[in-house]
Motif scaffolding. Sequence first.
Motif, PDB file in Angstrom:
ATOM      1  N   ALA A 279       0.844  -1.187   0.000  1.00 38.25           N
ATOM      2  CA  ALA A 279       0.000   0.000   0.000  1.00 38.25           C
ATOM      3  C   ALA A 279       0.884   1.244   0.000  1.00 38.25           C
ATOM      4  O   ALA A 279       2.032   1.209   0.451  1.00 38.25           O
ATOM      5  N   LEU A 280       0.343   2.346  -0.510  1.00 38.56           N
ATOM      6  CA  LEU A 280       1.112   3.586  -0.598  1.00 38.56           C
ATOM      7  C   LEU A 280       0.241   4.756  -0.183  1.00 38.56           C
ATOM      8  O   LEU A 280      -0.927   4.854  -0.583  1.00 38.56           O
ATOM      9  N   ALA A 281       0.826   5.648   0.629  1.00 39.61           N
ATOM     10  CA  ALA A 281       0.163   6.891   1.008  1.00 39.61           C
ATOM     11  C   ALA A 281       1.125   8.038   0.804  1.00 39.61           C
ATOM     12  O   ALA A 281       2.216   8.055   1.392  1.00 39.61           O
ATOM     13  N   VAL A 282       0.751   8.982  -0.055  1.00 39.30           N
ATOM     14  CA  VAL A 282       1.512  10.217  -0.252  1.00 39.30           C
ATOM     15  C   VAL A 282       0.693  11.325   0.381  1.00 39.30           C
ATOM     16  O   VAL A 282      -0.438  11.589  -0.048  1.00 39.30           O
ATOM     17  N   GLY A 283       1.219  11.946   1.427  1.00 37.32           N
ATOM     18  CA  GLY A 283       0.413  12.901   2.181  1.00 37.32           C
ATOM     19  C   GLY A 283       1.068  14.243   2.334  1.00 37.32           C
ATOM     20  O   GLY A 283       2.246  14.436   2.006  1.00 37.32           O
ATOM     21  N   GLY A 284       0.300  15.203   2.847  1.00 39.92           N
ATOM     22  CA  GLY A 284       0.818  16.531   3.114  1.00 39.92           C
ATOM     23  C   GLY A 284      -0.314  17.502   3.385  1.00 39.92           C
ATOM     24  O   GLY A 284      -1.495  17.197   3.159  1.00 39.92           O
ATOM     25  N   HIS A 285       0.030  18.668   3.909  1.00 40.93           N
ATOM     26  CA  HIS A 285      -0.974  19.732   4.050  1.00 40.93           C
ATOM     27  C   HIS A 285      -1.225  20.392   2.699  1.00 40.93           C
ATOM     28  O   HIS A 285      -2.352  20.788   2.398  1.00 40.93           O
ATOM     29  N   ALA A 286      -0.177  20.538   1.898  1.00 42.61           N
ATOM     30  CA  ALA A 286      -0.318  21.001   0.515  1.00 42.61           C
ATOM     31  C   ALA A 286      -0.248  19.791  -0.404  1.00 42.61           C
ATOM     32  O   ALA A 286      -0.078  18.657   0.051  1.00 42.61           O
ATOM     33  N   ARG A 287      -0.390  20.030  -1.694  1.00 46.02           N
ATOM     34  CA  ARG A 287      -0.330  18.924  -2.646  1.00 46.02           C
ATOM     35  C   ARG A 287       0.492  19.340  -3.856  1.00 46.02           C
ATOM     36  O   ARG A 287       0.306  20.426  -4.407  1.00 46.02           O
ATOM     37  N   THR A 288       1.358  18.444  -4.284  1.00 47.26           N
ATOM     38  CA  THR A 288       2.172  18.692  -5.470  1.00 47.26           C
ATOM     39  C   THR A 288       1.413  18.276  -6.726  1.00 47.26           C
ATOM     40  O   THR A 288       0.480  17.458  -6.677  1.00 47.26           O
ATOM     41  N   ALA A 289       1.842  18.832  -7.849  1.00 46.47           N
ATOM     42  CA  ALA A 289       1.245  18.431  -9.125  1.00 46.47           C
ATOM     43  C   ALA A 289       1.534  16.964  -9.407  1.00 46.47           C
ATOM     44  O   ALA A 289       0.719  16.271 -10.030  1.00 46.47           O
ATOM     45  N   GLU A 290       2.694  16.463  -8.947  1.00 44.48           N
ATOM     46  CA  GLU A 290       3.038  15.053  -9.156  1.00 44.48           C
ATOM     47  C   GLU A 290       2.080  14.141  -8.412  1.00 44.48           C
ATOM     48  O   GLU A 290       1.652  13.100  -8.940  1.00 44.48           O
ATOM     49  N   ALA A 291       1.730  14.495  -7.170  1.00 45.42           N
ATOM     50  CA  ALA A 291       0.770  13.690  -6.420  1.00 45.42           C
ATOM     51  C   ALA A 291      -0.614  13.755  -7.063  1.00 45.42           C
ATOM     52  O   ALA A 291      -1.328  12.745  -7.144  1.00 45.42           O
ATOM     53  N   GLN A 292      -1.007  14.934  -7.537  1.00 43.72           N
ATOM     54  CA  GLN A 292      -2.301  15.064  -8.191  1.00 43.72           C
ATOM     55  C   GLN A 292      -2.355  14.245  -9.472  1.00 43.72           C
ATOM     56  O   GLN A 292      -3.408  13.698  -9.831  1.00 43.72           O
ATOM     57  N   ALA A 293      -1.225  14.131 -10.164  1.00 45.82           N
ATOM     58  CA  ALA A 293      -1.185  13.316 -11.379  1.00 45.82           C
ATOM     59  C   ALA A 293      -1.465  11.852 -11.062  1.00 45.82           C
ATOM     60  O   ALA A 293      -2.086  11.141 -11.870  1.00 45.82           O
ATOM     61  N   LEU A 294      -1.020  11.374  -9.907  1.00 43.84           N
ATOM     62  CA  LEU A 294      -1.315   9.996  -9.510  1.00 43.84           C
ATOM     63  C   LEU A 294      -2.815   9.795  -9.334  1.00 43.84           C
ATOM     64  O   LEU A 294      -3.366   8.747  -9.683  1.00 43.84           O
ATOM     65  N   VAL A 295      -3.490  10.812  -8.788  1.00 46.46           N
ATOM     66  CA  VAL A 295      -4.939  10.715  -8.582  1.00 46.46           C
ATOM     67  C   VAL A 295      -5.684  10.782  -9.907  1.00 46.46           C
ATOM     68  O   VAL A 295      -6.579   9.969 -10.183  1.00 46.46           O
ATOM     69  N   GLU A 296      -5.322  11.756 -10.737  1.00 50.02           N
ATOM     70  CA  GLU A 296      -6.061  11.937 -11.992  1.00 50.02           C
ATOM     71  C   GLU A 296      -5.838  10.788 -12.968  1.00 50.02           C
ATOM     72  O   GLU A 296      -6.676  10.536 -13.838  1.00 50.02           O
ATOM     73  N   SER A 297      -4.725  10.082 -12.828  1.00 49.70           N
ATOM     74  CA  SER A 297      -4.498   8.918 -13.679  1.00 49.70           C
ATOM     75  C   SER A 297      -5.277   7.700 -13.208  1.00 49.70           C
ATOM     76  O   SER A 297      -5.351   6.696 -13.921  1.00 49.70           O
ATOM     77  N   GLY A 298      -5.848   7.776 -12.007  1.00 49.90           N
ATOM     78  CA  GLY A 298      -6.572   6.639 -11.450  1.00 49.90           C
ATOM     79  C   GLY A 298      -5.695   5.664 -10.692  1.00 49.90           C
ATOM     80  O   GLY A 298      -6.191   4.679 -10.148  1.00 49.90           O
ATOM     81  N   TRP A 299      -4.385   5.942 -10.628  1.00 51.67           N
ATOM     82  CA  TRP A 299      -3.472   5.028  -9.944  1.00 51.67           C
ATOM     83  C   TRP A 299      -3.622   5.128  -8.432  1.00 51.67           C
ATOM     84  O   TRP A 299      -3.401   4.176  -7.703  1.00 51.67           O
ATOM     85  N   ALA A 300      -4.005   6.324  -7.948  1.00 47.11           N
ATOM     86  CA  ALA A 300      -4.219   6.550  -6.519  1.00 47.11           C
ATOM     87  C   ALA A 300      -5.561   7.224  -6.323  1.00 47.11           C
ATOM     88  O   ALA A 300      -6.161   7.749  -7.274  1.00 47.11           O
ATOM     89  N   HIS A 301      -6.038   7.216  -5.073  1.00 49.95           N
ATOM     90  CA  HIS A 301      -7.340   7.801  -4.743  1.00 49.95           C
ATOM     91  C   HIS A 301      -7.157   8.898  -3.695  1.00 49.95           C
ATOM     92  O   HIS A 301      -6.221   8.883  -2.910  1.00 49.95           O
ATOM     93  N   ASP A 302      -8.098   9.829  -3.702  1.00 50.15           N
ATOM     94  CA  ASP A 302      -8.093  10.926  -2.737  1.00 50.15           C
ATOM     95  C   ASP A 302      -8.586  10.452  -1.373  1.00 50.15           C
ATOM     96  O   ASP A 302      -9.567   9.705  -1.287  1.00 50.15           O
ATOM     97  N   VAL A 303      -7.920  10.922  -0.317  1.00 51.60           N
ATOM     98  CA  VAL A 303      -8.433  10.804   1.049  1.00 51.60           C
ATOM     99  C   VAL A 303      -8.381  12.208   1.635  1.00 51.60           C
ATOM    100  O   VAL A 303      -7.320  12.708   1.998  1.00 51.60           O
ATOM    101  N   THR A 304      -9.543  12.852   1.685  1.00 50.25           N
ATOM    102  CA  THR A 304      -9.641  14.226   2.161  1.00 50.25           C
ATOM    103  C   THR A 304     -10.778  14.330   3.163  1.00 50.25           C
ATOM    104  O   THR A 304     -11.653  13.460   3.235  1.00 50.25           O
ATOM    105  N   ALA A 305     -10.771  15.416   3.931  1.00 50.55           N
ATOM    106  CA  ALA A 305     -11.834  15.664   4.899  1.00 50.55           C
ATOM    107  C   ALA A 305     -12.954  16.466   4.247  1.00 50.55           C
ATOM    108  O   ALA A 305     -12.713  17.228   3.300  1.00 50.55           O
ATOM    109  N   PRO A 306     -14.194  16.342   4.720  1.00 50.07           N
ATOM    110  CA  PRO A 306     -15.290  17.171   4.196  1.00 50.07           C
ATOM    111  C   PRO A 306     -14.993  18.657   4.410  1.00 50.07           C
ATOM    112  O   PRO A 306     -14.285  19.036   5.343  1.00 50.07           O
ATOM    113  N   ARG A 307     -15.557  19.486   3.549  1.00 45.79           N
ATOM    114  CA  ARG A 307     -15.278  20.920   3.609  1.00 45.79           C
ATOM    115  C   ARG A 307     -15.680  21.522   4.951  1.00 45.79           C
ATOM    116  O   ARG A 307     -15.009  22.426   5.460  1.00 45.79           O
ATOM    117  N   ALA A 308     -16.756  21.044   5.547  1.00 48.10           N
ATOM    118  CA  ALA A 308     -17.181  21.586   6.846  1.00 48.10           C
ATOM    119  C   ALA A 308     -16.119  21.344   7.908  1.00 48.10           C
ATOM    120  O   ALA A 308     -15.867  22.198   8.770  1.00 48.10           O
TER     121      ALA A 308
END
Length: 649
Positions: A279-308
């Motif tokens: 398993a792999l977790a790439v985390g941070g308070h900010a997000r890099t374009a490289e990490a976002q590319a993993l999500v948009e390619s479908g290779w990884a999934h988002d784990v975020t908190a609700p806006r509230a």
Amino acid sequence: MLGLAHLDRPFDYLVDERSDADAQPGVRVRVRFAGRLVDGFLLERVDRSDHDGRLAWLDRVVSPEQVLTPELAVLCRGVADRYAGTMADVLRLAIPPRHARVEKETSKTTDEPPTAPEPPAPDATGWSRYDGGPEFIAAAVAGDRPRICWQALPGEDVAERLAELAAAVSAASLGVVIVVPDQRDLDRLEAACTPLLGEQCVTLAAGLGPTARYRRWLSVLRGHARVVIGTRSAVFAPVTRLGLIVVFDDGDDSLDEPRSPYPHPREVAVLRAHATGAALAVGGHARTAEAQALVESGWAHDVTAPRAVVRAQMPRIRGISDDDRRVAGDPLARSARIPGIAFDAARRALADGHPVLFSVPRRGYLPSVACARCRAHARCRACHGPLQMNDRGALACRWCGRAENRFVCPTCGARAVRALTVGDRRTAEELGRAFPGIPVVTSGGDRIVDELPEGPRVVVATPGAAPRAPRGYGAAVVLDTWAQLDREDLRAAEHAVHAWMAVGTLVRSAAEGGAMVVVADASDRAVQALIRWDPVGFATVELGNRSELGFPPAVTMASVDGPEQAVSAFLDLIDMPPSAQTLGPVPLPAGVRRPAGLDDGPVERMLVRTPRAHGRELAAALRAAQALRNARHEDTAGIRVQVDPPTIG
């Protein structure tokens, strides 16, 4: 282990009866090569060689310890191929130097993993605030190969969340590797992991010293520890039954490897997770374009908190331009480069008994100066690094430390300089006059403060050096934002958002009165991302812009740095993929250190890019060109080749 590109392949040797028992795959050996003894690793034992010529004998087995595991050998080969480097250079990053006394402290044949008491049952309720958090832990424990990009909440206790994650996976008898940027993060993580994991957790970092580091590394290799936490090179740790890899804060500059072939731990973790099924977790308070590319390619999934939940945790954030009308009516603010709205927030926090953080981009007094007449940046005549001025008015190079006794501008001949940026010590002087009677603390460079006592204080810190306040800062002010946003670098805005969010997560929530002021135009895209606390949205736009323009991570890009003639000659040797394009040459961007062995003269940078699908072809072509230069015995000093370099100007 010669590190030459044209020798980056296995060589066959004969093994005599004396070495037969110890000569097992993965051990360190000494062999005779080109008339001299050199170090190497034994990769494989075979009955017959494909080499038609005469074979030499293995000189000796240095140690019977099988330090190069099959999984690590595959990973190092993959990293070398990805970054157009040699496997020898990657092995130097992955395996620490040997210490014979450490190996002999315990016998390999009798040294069994200690029976540690059962740790307390892991409590991962902190992950329930994130959509998909509990599901990720369950999938990692079950060995289902989940891959996520985790967006940590502002004010989140990251060390506690990572410790809970490691404890849950470790309880399933799976190995865990967690990589954080620096020693301060590592100390906090170790303090959080020790109560949950005990002796099952091992810390690996260069600051331990070579002996202690090798001792701990061996304990991991021998299966004594199941969880490894550390800095950059810990991503290679030889954990058995690897079940989870975590890289936190992948946008931090501390994770940029300064040694060839310059692999980033995030990319190493991706390669390792893909090869091993971990398993792999790439985390941070900010997000890099490289990490976002993993999500948009479908290779990884988002784990975020609700806006509230995000809004409830974040401070109140405001942006303001330097020429805002509220500055005009506050002469004290003008003298300290701080607008009135920022002063008001700081005064309220200090009156309530909370510390206030002022973030400045540079340490020192006047860390960057320019010609007073033509405004050209003042540079060192030895290494071309930026000149800085101390509080006594003396000039010196920020890179090599060389004193500049008589500055003469090479452009216009003027002899006077003016300040371009103001450092933490000069800012502390200004704030000491603005807030009389309030203690002023500086943190940055070689003077890092980790924790603050209770009570009102003014803290001046550079990015990444801010101490933690017991109950959070009452207010934070980010100064001189132009120095971060106006850099001639592809990642300037991304780095700015990263630094600002690192500040914002130290501030109390808006419900508790926490406020943050960014002295920058509120309409700027990076400032808006901070005000909304929307790192995912910012990374999405950033990735889209780079895809449209053809920049990493949408493409694979390589840089070739060196003198103009050497760069041109090197490019002539590259058998470019049909899809490859060249950009440049241009002068090496300011702030990028010169290639090793090149101290004088102009340095050029040529960029080569190709679609991501052809990235391995480009890396192979670069490696082949380096091998050809080595085979011709051409001088390679002064040429630096990097795939996806951290700085693209």
